[in-house]
Scaffold this active site. Structure first.
Site, PDB file in Angstrom:
ATOM      1  N   SER A   1       0.816  -1.214   0.000  1.00 14.62           N
ATOM      2  CA  SER A   1       0.000   0.000   0.000  1.00 14.62           C
ATOM      3  C   SER A   1       0.848   1.262   0.000  1.00 14.62           C
ATOM      4  CB  SER A   1      -0.920   0.011   1.221  1.00 14.62           C
ATOM      5  OG  SER A   1      -0.158  -0.024   2.413  1.00 14.62           O
TER       6      SER A   1
ATOM      7  N   PRO B   1       3.347  -0.639   4.909  1.00 18.50           N
ATOM      8  CA  PRO B   1       3.344   0.298   3.782  1.00 18.50           C
ATOM      9  C   PRO B   1       4.523   0.109   2.833  1.00 18.50           C
ATOM     10  CG  PRO B   1       2.849   1.436   5.828  1.00 18.50           C
ATOM     11  CD  PRO B   1       3.284   0.060   6.207  1.00 18.50           C
ATOM     12  N   CYS B   2       4.312   0.456   1.585  1.00 21.14           N
ATOM     13  CA  CYS B   2       5.317   0.293   0.536  1.00 21.14           C
ATOM     14  C   CYS B   2       6.633   0.981   0.877  1.00 21.14           C
ATOM     15  CB  CYS B   2       4.753   0.857  -0.774  1.00 21.14           C
ATOM     16  SG  CYS B   2       5.935   0.977  -2.134  1.00 21.14           S
ATOM     17  N   PHE B   3       6.548   2.185   1.449  1.00 24.48           N
ATOM     18  CA  PHE B   3       7.761   2.977   1.664  1.00 24.48           C
ATOM     19  C   PHE B   3       8.444   2.717   3.001  1.00 24.48           C
ATOM     20  CE2 PHE B   3       6.195   5.231  -1.997  1.00 24.48           C
ATOM     21  CZ  PHE B   3       7.348   5.652  -2.628  1.00 24.48           C
TER      22      PHE B   3
ATOM     23  N   LYS C   1      13.896   4.703   0.994  1.00 28.67           N
ATOM     24  CA  LYS C   1      13.232   4.555  -0.299  1.00 28.67           C
ATOM     25  C   LYS C   1      12.682   5.890  -0.793  1.00 28.67           C
ATOM     26  CE  LYS C   1      10.549   0.962  -1.109  1.00 28.67           C
ATOM     27  NZ  LYS C   1       9.373   0.063  -1.335  1.00 28.67           N
TER      28      LYS C   1
END
Length: 206
Positions: A28, A87-89, A103
């Site tokens: 996400s 979360p993605c980051f 990132k």
């Protein structure tokens, strides 16, 4: 990642947000104060995913470099986080672009029928910390530690400035025949895919 039953839909609506599921997968992320890039390209049986990532990264690094961002490819010692509510980051995967170890660009790729689609998000500012508050339950002891263009260059660039820097490194070739084919087929293609990707079934199917 699994999404069904994992998010507080009332809270999402109260924030004025919509939810979409990317066909490329991944984890996400919040699409705000960022630039999303998308690459589609034909591939052959000999083309590896790692090689295509490397080639796309080269274009991204060139564009980011023109903005004064000294990004590089991540080479983490630990294995990448598997798709989950994290979360993605929160952490870079091998080959993703980072600034000072955090990132900056999150990317995901899918391949089908001789072509690839790669999506990526480049953060201008960091609002990714809002994601855990929308989750059921919120992930424990997880905070998105993202890098941003604001941190990298000391100011907030506009979306158009970032997009122009990225496109400057891309050579655009146009074939008249291919253009006519695109114009003749895009209307039906768009209608079919909008119906799917806007549907609640697609977003919350699992």
């Amino acid at each position: 990642q699994t999404a069904l039953g994992k998010y507080d839909l009332a809270s999402i609506a109260s924030h004025g947000m919509d939810v979409v599921r990317r066909p490329t997968g991944g984890r996400s992320l919040l699409h705000t104060r960022e630039v999303t890039y998308s690459v589609t390209a034909p591939i052959s049986a000999a083309d590896s995913m790692n090689e295509s990532y490397r080639r796309i990264n080269a274009l991204l690094l060139d564009g980011l470099g023109s903005l004064g961002v000294m990004a590089e490819e991540a080479d983490p010692e630990s294995a990448a986080i598997s798709p989950s509510e994290v979360p993605c980051f929160a952490e870079p995967s091998k080959g993703e672009l980072v600034f000072q170890g955090r990132k900056l660009v999150g990317s995901a790729q899918v391949r089908d029928k001789g072509a690839l689609l790669q999506h990526g998000s480049i953060l201008i500012g960091d609002d990714q910390h809002l994601i855990p508050a929308l989750s059921i339950p919120a992930p424990h002891a997880v905070a998105a530690k993202a890098a941003t263009l604001v941190q990298a260059i000391g100011r907030e660039p506009g979306v158009e400035e970032v997009a122009s820097a990225l496109f400057a490194g891309v050579i655009l070739l146009e074939d008249a025949g291919a253009t006519r084919l695109h114009e003749n087929s895009v209307e039906g293609f768009t209608a079919r895919h909008l119906e799917k990707y806007r549907s609640e079934w697609w977003t919350w199917r699992r």
